[in-house]
Motif scaffolding. Structure first.
Motif, PDB file in Angstrom:
ATOM      1  N   GLU A  43       3.501   8.727   0.669  1.00 20.93           N
ATOM      2  CA  GLU A  43       3.732   7.515   1.472  1.00 20.93           C
ATOM      3  C   GLU A  43       2.474   6.978   2.143  1.00 20.93           C
ATOM      4  OE1 GLU A  43       6.734   6.332   0.801  1.00 20.93           O
ATOM      5  OE2 GLU A  43       7.207   8.234  -0.162  1.00 20.93           O
ATOM      6  N   ARG A  44       1.375   7.726   2.104  1.00 16.60           N
ATOM      7  CA  ARG A  44       0.150   7.236   2.731  1.00 16.60           C
ATOM      8  C   ARG A  44      -0.626   6.300   1.797  1.00 16.60           C
ATOM      9  NH1 ARG A  44      -2.951  11.858   6.169  1.00 16.60           N
ATOM     10  NH2 ARG A  44      -1.164  12.949   7.026  1.00 16.60           N
ATOM     11  N   PHE A  45      -1.409   5.443   2.421  1.00 13.98           N
ATOM     12  CA  PHE A  45      -2.381   4.607   1.723  1.00 13.98           C
ATOM     13  C   PHE A  45      -3.311   5.476   0.881  1.00 13.98           C
ATOM     14  CE2 PHE A  45      -6.731   2.973   1.714  1.00 13.98           C
ATOM     15  CZ  PHE A  45      -6.559   1.671   1.278  1.00 13.98           C
ATOM     16  N   ASN A  46      -3.631   5.037  -0.332  1.00 16.67           N
ATOM     17  CA  ASN A  46      -4.747   5.691  -1.017  1.00 16.67           C
ATOM     18  C   ASN A  46      -5.703   4.683  -1.642  1.00 16.67           C
ATOM     19  OD1 ASN A  46      -4.058   5.103  -3.674  1.00 16.67           O
ATOM     20  ND2 ASN A  46      -3.249   7.128  -4.108  1.00 16.67           N
ATOM     21  N   TYR A  71       9.336  -4.482   2.797  1.00 16.08           N
ATOM     22  CA  TYR A  71       8.771  -5.559   3.625  1.00 16.08           C
ATOM     23  C   TYR A  71       7.938  -6.549   2.807  1.00 16.08           C
ATOM     24  CZ  TYR A  71      10.259  -2.173   7.030  1.00 16.08           C
ATOM     25  OH  TYR A  71      11.014  -1.270   7.742  1.00 16.08           O
ATOM     26  N   TYR A  72       7.650  -6.195   1.570  1.00 15.72           N
ATOM     27  CA  TYR A  72       6.854  -7.070   0.696  1.00 15.72           C
ATOM     28  C   TYR A  72       7.693  -7.741  -0.391  1.00 15.72           C
ATOM     29  CZ  TYR A  72       2.417  -5.515   2.683  1.00 15.72           C
ATOM     30  OH  TYR A  72       1.364  -5.278   3.536  1.00 15.72           O
ATOM     31  N   SER A  98       6.926   3.164   1.063  1.00  9.06           N
ATOM     32  CA  SER A  98       7.691   2.967   2.304  1.00  9.06           C
ATOM     33  C   SER A  98       7.623   1.527   2.817  1.00  9.06           C
ATOM     34  CB  SER A  98       7.164   3.880   3.418  1.00  9.06           C
ATOM     35  OG  SER A  98       7.561   5.203   3.196  1.00  9.06           O
ATOM     36  N   LEU A  99       6.628   0.774   2.380  1.00  8.10           N
ATOM     37  CA  LEU A  99       6.487  -0.614   2.838  1.00  8.10           C
ATOM     38  C   LEU A  99       7.058  -1.617   1.849  1.00  8.10           C
ATOM     39  CD1 LEU A  99       2.856  -0.504   4.332  1.00  8.10           C
ATOM     40  CD2 LEU A  99       5.043  -0.050   5.466  1.00  8.10           C
ATOM     41  N   ASP A 102      -8.754   8.278   3.183  1.00  8.60           N
ATOM     42  CA  ASP A 102      -8.818   7.001   2.461  1.00  8.60           C
ATOM     43  C   ASP A 102      -8.686   5.790   3.385  1.00  8.60           C
ATOM     44  OD1 ASP A 102      -8.991   8.713   0.324  1.00  8.60           O
ATOM     45  OD2 ASP A 102      -7.470   7.697  -0.881  1.00  8.60           O
ATOM     46  N   TYR A 130       4.218   9.667   8.589  1.00  4.57           N
ATOM     47  CA  TYR A 130       3.479  10.359   7.525  1.00  4.57           C
ATOM     48  C   TYR A 130       2.038  10.702   7.934  1.00  4.57           C
ATOM     49  CZ  TYR A 130       7.502   8.552   5.093  1.00  4.57           C
ATOM     50  OH  TYR A 130       8.786   8.254   4.748  1.00  4.57           O
ATOM     51  N   TYR A 131       1.593  10.129   9.041  1.00  4.21           N
ATOM     52  CA  TYR A 131       0.233  10.381   9.522  1.00  4.21           C
ATOM     53  C   TYR A 131       0.204  11.290  10.752  1.00  4.21           C
ATOM     54  CZ  TYR A 131      -1.836   6.940   6.375  1.00  4.21           C
ATOM     55  OH  TYR A 131      -2.281   6.284   5.264  1.00  4.21           O
ATOM     56  N   ARG A 149       4.016  -4.905   7.820  1.00  5.63           N
ATOM     57  CA  ARG A 149       2.984  -5.069   6.787  1.00  5.63           C
ATOM     58  C   ARG A 149       1.589  -4.759   7.337  1.00  5.63           C
ATOM     59  NH1 ARG A 149       4.040 -10.288   2.982  1.00  5.63           N
ATOM     60  NH2 ARG A 149       6.288 -10.182   2.821  1.00  5.63           N
ATOM     61  N   PHE A 170       0.791  -1.237   0.000  1.00  4.62           N
ATOM     62  CA  PHE A 170       0.000   0.000   0.000  1.00  4.62           C
ATOM     63  C   PHE A 170       0.822   1.285   0.000  1.00  4.62           C
ATOM     64  CE2 PHE A 170      -3.639  -2.511   2.191  1.00  4.62           C
ATOM     65  CZ  PHE A 170      -4.269  -2.749   0.986  1.00  4.62           C
ATOM     66  N   SER A 171       2.134   1.182   0.097  1.00  4.33           N
ATOM     67  CA  SER A 171       2.954   2.409   0.141  1.00  4.33           C
ATOM     68  C   SER A 171       4.387   2.093  -0.264  1.00  4.33           C
ATOM     69  CB  SER A 171       2.945   2.984   1.562  1.00  4.33           C
ATOM     70  OG  SER A 171       3.994   3.918   1.730  1.00  4.33           O
TER      71      SER A 171
END
Lengths: 251, 251
Positions: A147-150, A14-15, A10-11, B174, B14-15, B148, A7-8
């Protein structure tokens, strides 16, 4: 084979647990939708750069330059970041240097992977067909917003999960499952679903609501933009199993 | 006032755009559910520590120590990370040192904020009531799994979004909207919803499926565990508007 959704940017670390992975970078509003439009209209390459300063330096050397920061077009740019700006008249046979708030950041994050492709609703089926032809693990990397989820990028992730899971991919991962649920809720009317998103407000504030339907339109092209980490350019890859005539038919 | 949900400790920076924020750290399977159980049963403090080495050093100095790494209890520990282990017989009047894979990592990430509270389904209404009494912006920080996204923490985020949005908080973000949709899909049967999650497989592989119902049970306690950045301890804060008798009634 498995498919998951990150989802970002920045992650990403980790994926990306597998070097032999297809990473599908997506930034629906608007970078990857726009890159697909540029190739659909005959651009020969898109050169993604991280900073506005790099983009400006290319412009000063005579390149075509497009992109935005915080939704606003560069004052020095030839184009902003809307698919409809990248007409055949302007881009056919040309390279375009491109820098955006989130999309080029995400490309940069995943640039080291073995196969980085550019995905949008416009080339959803082309992406799915390519993944199936390769039989490799797939990770959708959402560019997000700073970097935030959208919502819109995750929704695209869900649409690709649906296609690959139907073909037997393992999608039993939390992010993939939630993205799939989002898509299942949205797919009868994505335009309505996306009205809740934060990005709609940003586009509206900048007089750009007309791009929304363009960016959500599914399978408008069969381009398959692939990033080459040696040349640092994106080109449309007519891979062996792709019908050679499909691009001209769709254009 | 607004409420948003952050899906990973790596995204917290970021939040957390507001210093005067209530951060609700949640790790449903199992750290924050377990911390709530410890306070419900009379623990005087929980001391979160990041590393197993720190936890072991506390044990050697005579402290009660609980926690896990990768779902497995420390071999030197007094407890693992299941709510049912923290009985009144064992924890009443005692401090417990605690270190887990994700939960204490998330607490550490947000330790600098002005108000950090520990949330789980067990104290959902207590958390919501506290937030409403303070009238400050709220951010749910999901511990996730090794940075994650995970389903169960996001689901708790959606449950809190539902409560605060109903009281007039702005949740038009979102991540908050997607967490809310998850909760609305799940709330008639959270146990069924969560069967799709990755963590269920980890718990099953470790013979821990019996904790799932405990961790999803709503409003089993009115404890309000608050982290104090000076003492680096979590204590149950009987804030002024909380009925002093509610804890004993719920026990």
């Amino acid at each position: 084979m498995k498919i998951d959704v990150c989802f970002s940017p920045s992650l990403y670390r980790y994926y990306a647990d597998n070097l032999d992975l297809i990473v599908v970078v997506t930034d629906i509003f608007r970078a990857t939708s726009t890159i697909c439009a540029a190739f659909r209209n005959g651009a020969t390459a898109v050169i993604p750069v991280r900073s506005p300063e790099e983009a400006k330096a290319y412009k000063e050397k005579g390149h075509l330059v497009g992109g935005e920061r915080n939704v606003k077009k560069f004052e020095f740019g030839d184009f902003g970041n809307s698919p409809s700006e990248y007409t055949a008249e302007k881009v056919k046979g040309r390279e375009v240097v491109f820098s955006t708030t989130n999309g080029t950041r995400a490309i940069d994050e995943a640039a080291g992977c073995s196969c980085l492709i550019i995905g949008a609703f416009g080339n959803l089926s082309a992406i799915a067909d390519y993944c199936l032809s390769q039989q490799k693990d797939v990770l959708v990397l959402c560019a997000g917003w700073k970097e935030r989820f959208n919502m819109e990028d995750s929704l695209f992730g869900g649409a690709l999960v649906e296609k690959l899971a139907a073909a037997g991919y393992n999608a039993a991962f939390d992010a993939a499952q939630v993205a799939l649920s989002m898509w299942q809720e949205a797919k009868s009317d994505p335009l309505k679903y996306i009205q809740r998103s934060e990005h709609i407000k940003r586009l509206e504030a900048n007089g750009l609501l007309d791009v929304v339907a363009d960016c959500l339109a599914i399978d408008t092209t069969s381009v398959l933009p692939v990033y080459d980490k040696e040349t640092k350019k994106i080109t449309d890859c007519l891979y062996p199993t792709k019908p050679q005539s499909s691009q001209s038919i769709l254009l």
